[in-house]
Write a protein that holds these residues in place. Structure first.
Motif, PDB file in Angstrom:
ATOM      1  N   MET A   1      31.150  32.870  35.123  1.00  0.00           N
ATOM      2  CA  MET A   1      31.345  32.011  36.272  1.00  0.00           C
ATOM      3  C   MET A   1      32.698  31.308  36.115  1.00  0.00           C
ATOM      4  N   ASP A   2      33.434  31.236  37.195  1.00  0.00           N
ATOM      5  CA  ASP A   2      34.730  30.564  37.166  1.00  0.00           C
ATOM      6  C   ASP A   2      34.612  29.147  37.729  1.00  0.00           C
ATOM      7  N   GLU A   3      35.753  28.452  37.832  1.00  0.00           N
ATOM      8  CA  GLU A   3      35.779  27.077  38.305  1.00  0.00           C
ATOM      9  C   GLU A   3      35.187  26.940  39.713  1.00  0.00           C
ATOM     10  N   ILE A  16      25.329  14.864  45.028  1.00  0.00           N
ATOM     11  CA  ILE A  16      26.235  13.717  44.969  1.00  0.00           C
ATOM     12  C   ILE A  16      27.628  14.119  44.483  1.00  0.00           C
ATOM     13  N   THR A  17      27.735  15.220  43.747  1.00  0.00           N
ATOM     14  CA  THR A  17      29.044  15.651  43.241  1.00  0.00           C
ATOM     15  C   THR A  17      30.003  15.987  44.373  1.00  0.00           C
ATOM     16  N   GLU A  18      29.486  16.536  45.446  1.00  0.00           N
ATOM     17  CA  GLU A  18      30.342  16.837  46.592  1.00  0.00           C
ATOM     18  C   GLU A  18      30.766  15.539  47.287  1.00  0.00           C
ATOM     19  N   LYS A  19      29.832  14.611  47.433  1.00  0.00           N
ATOM     20  CA  LYS A  19      30.139  13.320  48.062  1.00  0.00           C
ATOM     21  C   LYS A  19      31.176  12.534  47.244  1.00  0.00           C
ATOM     22  N   MET A  20      31.158  12.723  45.920  1.00  0.00           N
ATOM     23  CA  MET A  20      32.105  12.044  45.042  1.00  0.00           C
ATOM     24  C   MET A  20      33.487  12.698  45.072  1.00  0.00           C
ATOM     25  N   GLY A  21      33.587  13.856  45.676  1.00  0.00           N
ATOM     26  CA  GLY A  21      34.864  14.559  45.721  1.00  0.00           C
ATOM     27  C   GLY A  21      35.235  15.203  44.402  1.00  0.00           C
ATOM     28  N   LEU A  22      34.231  15.654  43.647  1.00  0.00           N
ATOM     29  CA  LEU A  22      34.519  16.283  42.365  1.00  0.00           C
ATOM     30  C   LEU A  22      35.148  17.654  42.573  1.00  0.00           C
ATOM     31  N   GLU A  23      36.105  17.968  41.722  1.00  0.00           N
ATOM     32  CA  GLU A  23      36.785  19.258  41.759  1.00  0.00           C
ATOM     33  C   GLU A  23      36.878  19.783  40.333  1.00  0.00           C
ATOM     34  N   VAL A  24      36.332  20.970  40.105  1.00  0.00           N
ATOM     35  CA  VAL A  24      36.353  21.565  38.767  1.00  0.00           C
ATOM     36  C   VAL A  24      37.742  22.151  38.526  1.00  0.00           C
ATOM     37  N   ILE A  25      38.436  21.607  37.558  1.00  0.00           N
ATOM     38  CA  ILE A  25      39.807  22.003  37.234  1.00  0.00           C
ATOM     39  C   ILE A  25      39.826  23.093  36.170  1.00  0.00           C
ATOM     40  N   GLU A  26      38.982  22.920  35.160  1.00  0.00           N
ATOM     41  CA  GLU A  26      38.920  23.895  34.060  1.00  0.00           C
ATOM     42  C   GLU A  26      37.464  24.052  33.654  1.00  0.00           C
ATOM     43  N   PHE A  27      37.048  25.289  33.460  1.00  0.00           N
ATOM     44  CA  PHE A  27      35.656  25.577  33.112  1.00  0.00           C
ATOM     45  C   PHE A  27      35.644  26.710  32.095  1.00  0.00           C
ATOM     46  N   LYS A  28      35.805  26.334  30.819  1.00  0.00           N
ATOM     47  CA  LYS A  28      35.856  27.281  29.709  1.00  0.00           C
ATOM     48  C   LYS A  28      34.911  26.796  28.620  1.00  0.00           C
ATOM     49  N   PRO A  29      34.435  27.708  27.762  1.00  0.00           N
ATOM     50  CA  PRO A  29      33.466  27.298  26.739  1.00  0.00           C
ATOM     51  C   PRO A  29      33.918  26.148  25.836  1.00  0.00           C
ATOM     52  N   LEU A  30      35.197  26.021  25.585  1.00  0.00           N
ATOM     53  CA  LEU A  30      35.661  24.949  24.702  1.00  0.00           C
ATOM     54  C   LEU A  30      36.372  23.820  25.439  1.00  0.00           C
ATOM     55  N   SER A  31      36.492  23.924  26.756  1.00  0.00           N
ATOM     56  CA  SER A  31      37.193  22.885  27.501  1.00  0.00           C
ATOM     57  C   SER A  31      36.749  22.856  28.966  1.00  0.00           C
ATOM     58  N   VAL A  32      36.256  21.702  29.387  1.00  0.00           N
ATOM     59  CA  VAL A  32      35.869  21.492  30.783  1.00  0.00           C
ATOM     60  C   VAL A  32      36.607  20.258  31.280  1.00  0.00           C
ATOM     61  N   LYS A  33      37.211  20.385  32.464  1.00  0.00           N
ATOM     62  CA  LYS A  33      37.893  19.256  33.102  1.00  0.00           C
ATOM     63  C   LYS A  33      37.434  19.191  34.555  1.00  0.00           C
ATOM     64  N   ILE A  34      37.025  17.997  34.968  1.00  0.00           N
ATOM     65  CA  ILE A  34      36.573  17.791  36.340  1.00  0.00           C
ATOM     66  C   ILE A  34      37.265  16.549  36.896  1.00  0.00           C
ATOM     67  N   LEU A  35      37.843  16.703  38.070  1.00  0.00           N
ATOM     68  CA  LEU A  35      38.560  15.635  38.746  1.00  0.00           C
ATOM     69  C   LEU A  35      37.659  14.954  39.767  1.00  0.00           C
ATOM     70  N   ALA A  36      37.817  13.640  39.888  1.00  0.00           N
ATOM     71  CA  ALA A  36      37.135  12.881  40.943  1.00  0.00           C
ATOM     72  C   ALA A  36      38.191  12.169  41.772  1.00  0.00           C
ATOM     73  N   ARG A  37      38.028  12.202  43.067  1.00  0.00           N
ATOM     74  CA  ARG A  37      38.923  11.487  43.968  1.00  0.00           C
ATOM     75  C   ARG A  37      38.558  10.007  43.955  1.00  0.00           C
TER      76      ARG A  37
END
Length: 146
Positions: A1-3, A16-37
């Protein structure tokens, strides 16, 4: 699965993640980054609401567990068992949570335990940073079970 696929999944399963404006920036086994507006997560001081920061960081850790366990068992369940968060500085712009798994041995032990007992726990750290400044630190213990 990708970002993009993971972002769609959390929007569907954790609305609620959609309402918060979350955006998955990186989705890898050793690194996950998620942005919130910032805008949908404002408090009365025009900074990020503490509950939104906590939610973002909880989801980021959950995502790190998800990407590591779902290849082993796509039917596994992931829950947060315990968490602790520290807020160091106010956040006054869009913000990103990052969970980096630095010890491969910890993941291997977690996966081995899950395969053997159909249940395992994983403790993860998640950070919100602004360049080199730590804005908040989250420690969560997640439980995975069949």
């Amino acid at each position: 699965m990708d970002e993009i696929g993971f972002q769609k999944l959390i929007y569907d399963q954790i609305p609620i993640t959609e309402k918060m404006g979350l955006e998955v920036i990186e989705f890898k086994p050793l690194s996950v980054k998620i942005l919130a507006r910032l805008k949908p997560n404002l408090n009365h001081k025009c900074t990020a609401f503490g509950g939104s920061i906590n939610s973002l960081m909880t989801v980021c850790g959950w995502a790190a567990v998800f990407i590591n366990i779902k290849e082993i068992d796509p039917n596994s369940h992931i829950v947060i068992q315990r968490s602790n968060i520290e807020y160091f500085l106010p956040i006054d712009k869009d913000f990103t949570a990052e969970c980096t798994i630095e010890e491969q041995a910890g993941i291997e032990k977690f996966l081995f335990t899950y395969k053997k007992y159909s249940r395992a726990r994983l403790k993860l750290n998640v950070f919100c940073r602004d360049n080199d400044k730590i804005l908040s630190k989250f420690e969560g213990q997640y439980v995975v079970f069949r």
